[in-house]
Design an enzyme around this catalytic site. Structure first.
Site, PDB file in Angstrom:
ATOM      1  N   SER A 407      48.411   4.678  36.853  1.00 22.11           N
ATOM      2  CA  SER A 407      48.273   3.239  36.622  1.00 22.11           C
ATOM      3  C   SER A 407      48.962   2.821  35.330  1.00 22.11           C
ATOM      4  CB  SER A 407      46.799   2.856  36.478  1.00 22.11           C
ATOM      5  OG  SER A 407      46.058   3.291  37.569  1.00 22.11           O
ATOM      6  N   HIS A 428      52.665   3.292  42.890  1.00 17.63           N
ATOM      7  CA  HIS A 428      51.366   2.823  42.413  1.00 17.63           C
ATOM      8  C   HIS A 428      50.669   2.038  43.513  1.00 17.63           C
ATOM      9  CE1 HIS A 428      48.892   0.212  39.453  1.00 17.63           C
ATOM     10  NE2 HIS A 428      48.245   1.311  39.760  1.00 17.63           N
ATOM     11  N   GLU A 440      53.427  -0.914  44.040  1.00 16.98           N
ATOM     12  CA  GLU A 440      54.411  -1.029  42.956  1.00 16.98           C
ATOM     13  C   GLU A 440      55.236   0.253  42.966  1.00 16.98           C
ATOM     14  OE1 GLU A 440      52.857  -3.762  39.233  1.00 16.98           O
ATOM     15  OE2 GLU A 440      52.032  -1.765  39.410  1.00 16.98           O
ATOM     16  N   ASN A 478      49.087  -4.372  36.126  1.00 19.57           N
ATOM     17  CA  ASN A 478      48.006  -4.063  35.186  1.00 19.57           C
ATOM     18  C   ASN A 478      48.340  -4.510  33.762  1.00 19.57           C
ATOM     19  OD1 ASN A 478      46.296  -3.060  37.081  1.00 19.57           O
ATOM     20  ND2 ASN A 478      46.783  -0.916  36.736  1.00 19.57           N
TER      21      ASN A 478
HETATM   22  P1  NAI Z   1      39.295   9.985  40.979  1.00 18.00           P
HETATM   23  O1  NAI Z   1      38.586  10.504  39.791  1.00 18.00           O
HETATM   24  O2  NAI Z   1      38.522   9.261  42.039  1.00 18.00           O
HETATM   25  O3  NAI Z   1      40.060  11.175  41.706  1.00 18.00           O
HETATM   26  C1  NAI Z   1      40.850  12.112  41.040  1.00 18.00           C
HETATM   27  C2  NAI Z   1      40.829  13.387  41.848  1.00 18.00           C
HETATM   28  O4  NAI Z   1      41.786  14.283  41.311  1.00 18.00           O
HETATM   29  C3  NAI Z   1      39.475  14.113  41.793  1.00 18.00           C
HETATM   30  O5  NAI Z   1      39.036  14.297  43.131  1.00 18.00           O
HETATM   31  C4  NAI Z   1      39.799  15.422  41.104  1.00 18.00           C
HETATM   32  O6  NAI Z   1      39.047  16.507  41.620  1.00 18.00           O
HETATM   33  C5  NAI Z   1      41.264  15.578  41.412  1.00 18.00           C
HETATM   34  N1  NAI Z   1      41.948  16.441  40.470  1.00 18.00           N
HETATM   35  C6  NAI Z   1      41.801  16.485  39.134  1.00 18.00           C
HETATM   36  N2  NAI Z   1      42.629  17.423  38.622  1.00 18.00           N
HETATM   37  C7  NAI Z   1      43.297  17.964  39.653  1.00 18.00           C
HETATM   38  C8  NAI Z   1      44.274  18.977  39.764  1.00 18.00           C
HETATM   39  N3  NAI Z   1      44.721  19.611  38.709  1.00 18.00           N
HETATM   40  N4  NAI Z   1      44.745  19.266  40.990  1.00 18.00           N
HETATM   41  C9  NAI Z   1      44.275  18.629  42.079  1.00 18.00           C
HETATM   42  N5  NAI Z   1      43.358  17.668  42.031  1.00 18.00           N
HETATM   43  C10 NAI Z   1      42.869  17.338  40.827  1.00 18.00           C
HETATM   44  O7  NAI Z   1      40.482   9.099  40.418  1.00 18.00           O
HETATM   45  P2  NAI Z   1      41.224   7.893  41.127  1.00 18.00           P
HETATM   46  O8  NAI Z   1      40.511   6.644  40.846  1.00 18.00           O
HETATM   47  O9  NAI Z   1      41.527   8.286  42.532  1.00 18.00           O
HETATM   48  O10 NAI Z   1      42.572   7.842  40.282  1.00 18.00           O
HETATM   49  C11 NAI Z   1      43.615   8.760  40.493  1.00 18.00           C
HETATM   50  C12 NAI Z   1      44.881   8.203  39.907  1.00 18.00           C
HETATM   51  O11 NAI Z   1      45.183   6.976  40.548  1.00 18.00           O
HETATM   52  C13 NAI Z   1      44.817   7.894  38.418  1.00 18.00           C
HETATM   53  O12 NAI Z   1      46.073   8.175  37.854  1.00 18.00           O
HETATM   54  C14 NAI Z   1      44.526   6.394  38.396  1.00 18.00           C
HETATM   55  O13 NAI Z   1      44.990   5.776  37.224  1.00 18.00           O
HETATM   56  C15 NAI Z   1      45.327   5.937  39.585  1.00 18.00           C
HETATM   57  N6  NAI Z   1      44.885   4.687  40.186  1.00 18.00           N
HETATM   58  C16 NAI Z   1      43.556   4.401  40.337  1.00 18.00           C
HETATM   59  C17 NAI Z   1      43.165   3.217  40.910  1.00 18.00           C
HETATM   60  C18 NAI Z   1      41.725   2.902  41.128  1.00 18.00           C
HETATM   61  O14 NAI Z   1      41.395   1.740  41.379  1.00 18.00           O
HETATM   62  N7  NAI Z   1      40.825   3.857  41.072  1.00 18.00           N
HETATM   63  C19 NAI Z   1      44.148   2.201  41.360  1.00 18.00           C
HETATM   64  C20 NAI Z   1      45.517   2.648  41.228  1.00 18.00           C
HETATM   65  C21 NAI Z   1      45.852   3.821  40.636  1.00 18.00           C
END
Ligand code: NAI
Ligand code: 3HC
Length: 700
Positions: A407, A428, A440, A478
């Protein structure tokens, strides 16, 4: 005839062919051509007249590029009445998408046949308009009032079979349309089929109560829009007035809509969306890479939804997680989402199963070796993302595209962790990733042209609306949101309640108020992002003070049933919380902020002009290719009302001089740290121009 319309007499049938690529829109040349051809057909030996189109579709509507210019005769309603009053039976043969004025032409014909693959509809409402050539009068006569209201107020097309079941299409055909339509015309001639004038049909009447109920449903579904209500008025007129008067009512209301700022905004969005697919400096024939197999890293909130997008579009997906447990959680999220999709009628159980089975899980990077694209969606941490990209560099095949869903992080620095930065790009997605339309596409300094072109095309394939962004903190959406969110929270600390802020924005047209959105996304997300920044880059500390305290109290938003609001665990309905109000007042006092009344116009101007001002900077820096791209980001990704045309169009509509005056007023009242006018805003005001004209001259 004109070059857009040809006429020939074939075996007693006068065949009128419209050929005006790409979508046979009813330009002046088409209207004139149809008028001339009709006249010719009525003077020769033909016994019936067929209207058919060349190319990919039947007429897809009035020519939107002609709107706003002086109308030229023949006008469409007159042409439709000429068709209906023709001396011989007129038949329309539909394929592709018979939409808007195109469908109104068909409704004026005495008979309609269609390929089973055809779709018909009256999408004018999506342009802030209503059907202006008899659509509101003829549709209820053929399909009934309720079906007409649903079709015209939603603007959604229906398939030919549904149209046939509603009486809007008479005959479904297969194979070659022209051959089948000619054969049917022959049958109609053989049985001396009469001219059936739709205008002479009686309209069923429904009670006032039903219409009132419809209007009150629309007040929720189409909050803030004017066209849907005028459509109901017109359909009511079809019931209560003779046809010519009903047509006059429709005309009057059509013109009112056409002259409304809402329609100007929605027409702007129509073209902005199409333009956003074009990339500066990239030729249309840039080669694309084949994408058959996709890897997704991280099966959390985003990764699980991202995986579904590709599986839904027929691609094989491998989902990688750190542990079996995390993987199983992710696969469960996916299974739940598919069940939700079945319930909402998005797909059948069998389709859902097929899609789900395309998603395989793994904890081994070697499973990504043959992926054509890998999308990383792990925690928002630069070091972690860099480690993962270094790993991908070692394991992925040559030519694989390596994408990050970050993000905020710097995509150039992520790319630099590999030996192939040209293959690295930002994709994104927005949450929920399998539903939200916006994508994006972040073009890093070294991203190769074919990588960018492939991702733009891929976005379309998975049903997204892509917008290109350059690299900066938060990209387009953002980065602007941080200013909007700051003002929302400052209004709260300065005196407005969370409900006052959210209600002001919702009444203005935002799908959801900003504080409710923060609760939905999770207050901990912003908290963690702030913690990851050096102190001097965390922004105005007064703005985040309440949110930070809420997180520290364990109130992370909807997921903990409490944030700025309290949430009902079952219905998710929000209610205000006196505890939060007391907290706000305490924090304001601690910060030395003297609370005051803030009216809704101040709330709206502070939040929206903060977006406009930052958007101007984003354009000036070349982060967005054009103002319209920002509008697409905000309408498709942030619940900005399409009827206001996105923040940049809105700024132009208000008048940039007014925007600048208010920004300067806010600078005086609230300080230059938060309110420094964008140089481009100042320049355009000094030049006496607006963003639309500036974009015409400066953006491709
Ligand atoms: P989340 O915390 O729900 O999921 C992240 C996942 O990555 C977890 O299941 C974790 O176990 C896994 N993970 C961590 N380290 C890992 C590794 N080394 N190898 C494989 N898996 C690994 O986070 P979320 O919300 O899904 O965010 C993920 C990305 O997406 C971030 O960069 C965030 O900024 C971006 N993002 C999030 C949005 C949102 O609304 N939550 C919207 C747009 C982008
Ligand atoms: N007028 C002028 N140009 C149009 C147009 C129209 N009605 N419809 C599409 N175009 C143009 C697009 O701008 C695009 O141009 P570009 O290539 O230069 O960007 C090109 O045709 C192809 O359009 P799409 O990229 O959208 O092609 P798709 O195949 O994805 O979609 C479509 C085709 C379903 C027809 C879609 O373009 C569409 O929904 N068009 C609008 C239909 C519409 O709203 N009709 C009602 C118009 S208002 C009206 O008829 C008033 C009447 O009641 C009086």
């Amino acid at each position: 005839m004109t070059s857009a319309v040809s006429y020939e007499l074939v075996d007693e049938i006068g065949v009128i062919t419209v050929d005006n690529p790409p979508v046979n829109a009813l330009s002046h040349a088409v209207r004139q051509g149809l008028h001339d051809a009709l006249r010719a057909a009525q003077q020769d030996a033909s016994k019936a007249i067929l209207i058919i189109c060349a190319g990919r579709t039947f007429i897809a509507g009035a020519d939107i590029t002609e709107f706003g210019k002086p109308p030229q005769e023949p006008h469409l309603p007159d042409l439709c009445s000429e068709i209906e009053n023709a001396s011989k039976p007129v038949v329309a043969a539909l394929h592709g998408t018979a939409l808007g004025g195109g469908f109104e032409v068909a409704l004026s014909c005495h008979y309609r046949c269609a390929l089973a693959t055809a779709k018909v509809g009256l999408p004018e409402v999506k342009l802030g308009l209503l059907p202006g050539a008899g659509g509101t009068q003829r549709t209820p006569r053929l399909a009934g009032v309720r079906a007409a209201l649903d079709l015209i107020t939603s603007g959604n097309p229906i398939d030919a079979a549904k149209a046939a079941s509603l009486g809007l299409v008479d005959h479904l055909v297969e194979g070659d349309l022209r051959e089948a339509a000619m054969a049917w015309c022959g049958e109609l001639v053989a049985k001396n089929a009469p001219r059936r004038k739709t205008s002479e049909l009686r309209v069923e009447t429904i009670s006032d109560g039903v219409l009132a109920e419809y209007r009150s449903k629309l007040a929720k579904r189409a909050r803030g829009q004017i066209a849907p209500f005028k459509i109901v008025d017109c359909v009511e007129a079809a019931m209560t007035q003779p046809f010519p008067e009903g047509m006059a009512t429709e005309r009057k209301k059509f013109i009112e809509c056409m002259q409304s700022p809402q329609s100007a905004a929605m027409r702007h969005m129509f073209f902005a969306e199409r333009k956003s697919a074009r990339i500066r400096g990239l030729s249309k024939d840039t080669p694309q890479r084949d994408i058959g197999k996709v890897g997704v890293i991280g099966a959390g909130t985003m990764g699980s939804g991202i995986a579904m997008n590709f599986a839904n579009a027929g691609m094989d997906v491998v989902l990688l997680e750190v542990s079996d447990e995390a993987l199983s959680n992710g696969l469960q999220i996916i299974a739940r989402n598919y069940v939700g999709g079945i319930k909402r009628g998005k797909f059948t159980e069998a389709e859902a199963l097929e899609r789900r089975e395309r998603i395989a899980g793994t904890t081994e990077y070697s499973s990504l070796a043959d992926a054509d694209l890998v999308v990383e969606a792990v925690f928002e941490n630069l070091g972690l993302k860099q480690d993962i990209f270094a790993e991908l560099d070692g394991v992925c095949k040559k030519g694989a595209i390596l994408a990050t869903n970050t993000s905020y992080q710097d995509v150039n620095r992520i790319a630099a962790a590999t030996t192939r930065p040209e293959d690295v790009i930002g994709l994104h997605f927005f949450s929920p990733a399998h539903i939200m339309k916006l994508l994006e596409v972040v073009r890093a300094d070294k991203t190769a042209d074919d990588v960018l072109a492939t991702c733009m095309a891929l976005a379309k394939k998975i049903g997204k609306t892509p917008v290109v962004s350059g690299v900066c903190y938060g990209f387009i959406g953002n980065r602007m949101l941080s200013h909007y969110g700051r003002e929302a929270q400052l209004c709260v600390i300065e005196g407005a309640t969370p409900e006052a802020v959210d209600t002001a924005m919702e009444q203005w047209g935002m799908a959801m108020g900003p504080l409710a959105v923060f609760d939905l996304a999770g207050l901990d997300v912003g908290y963690k992002a702030r913690q990851g920044l050096p102190e001097d880059q965390r922004g105005d500390p007064r703005a985040s003070r309440v949110a930070d305290t809420l997180v520290e109290m364990g109130r992370c938003g909807q997921k903990t049933s409490a944030g700025f609001y309290r949430y009902d665990a079952d219905t998710r309905k929000r209610t205000s919380d006196p505890e939060v109000q007391a907290l706000i007042e305490r924090e304001a006092e601690a910060l030395g902020v003297k609370r005051r009344d803030i009216d809704s116009s101040e709330i709206v101007d502070r939040l929206i002009f903060a977006l406009v001002n930052e958007g101007m900077k984003i354009i000036d820096e070349g982060i967005a290719q054009r103002p319209g791209d920002i509008d697409v980001v905000y309408v498709y990704g942030y619940g900005f009302p399409a009827f206001r045309g996105g923040p940049m169009h809105y700024g132009d509509a208000v008048g940039l001089d007014q925007v600048l005056a208010r920004v300067n007023e806010f600078r005086q009242r609230f300080g230059a740290d938060n309110w420094s006018p964008a140089p481009l805003l100042e320049k355009l005001v000094a030049d006496g121009t607006n963003l639309t004209d500036w974009a015409k001259a400066n953006c491709s």
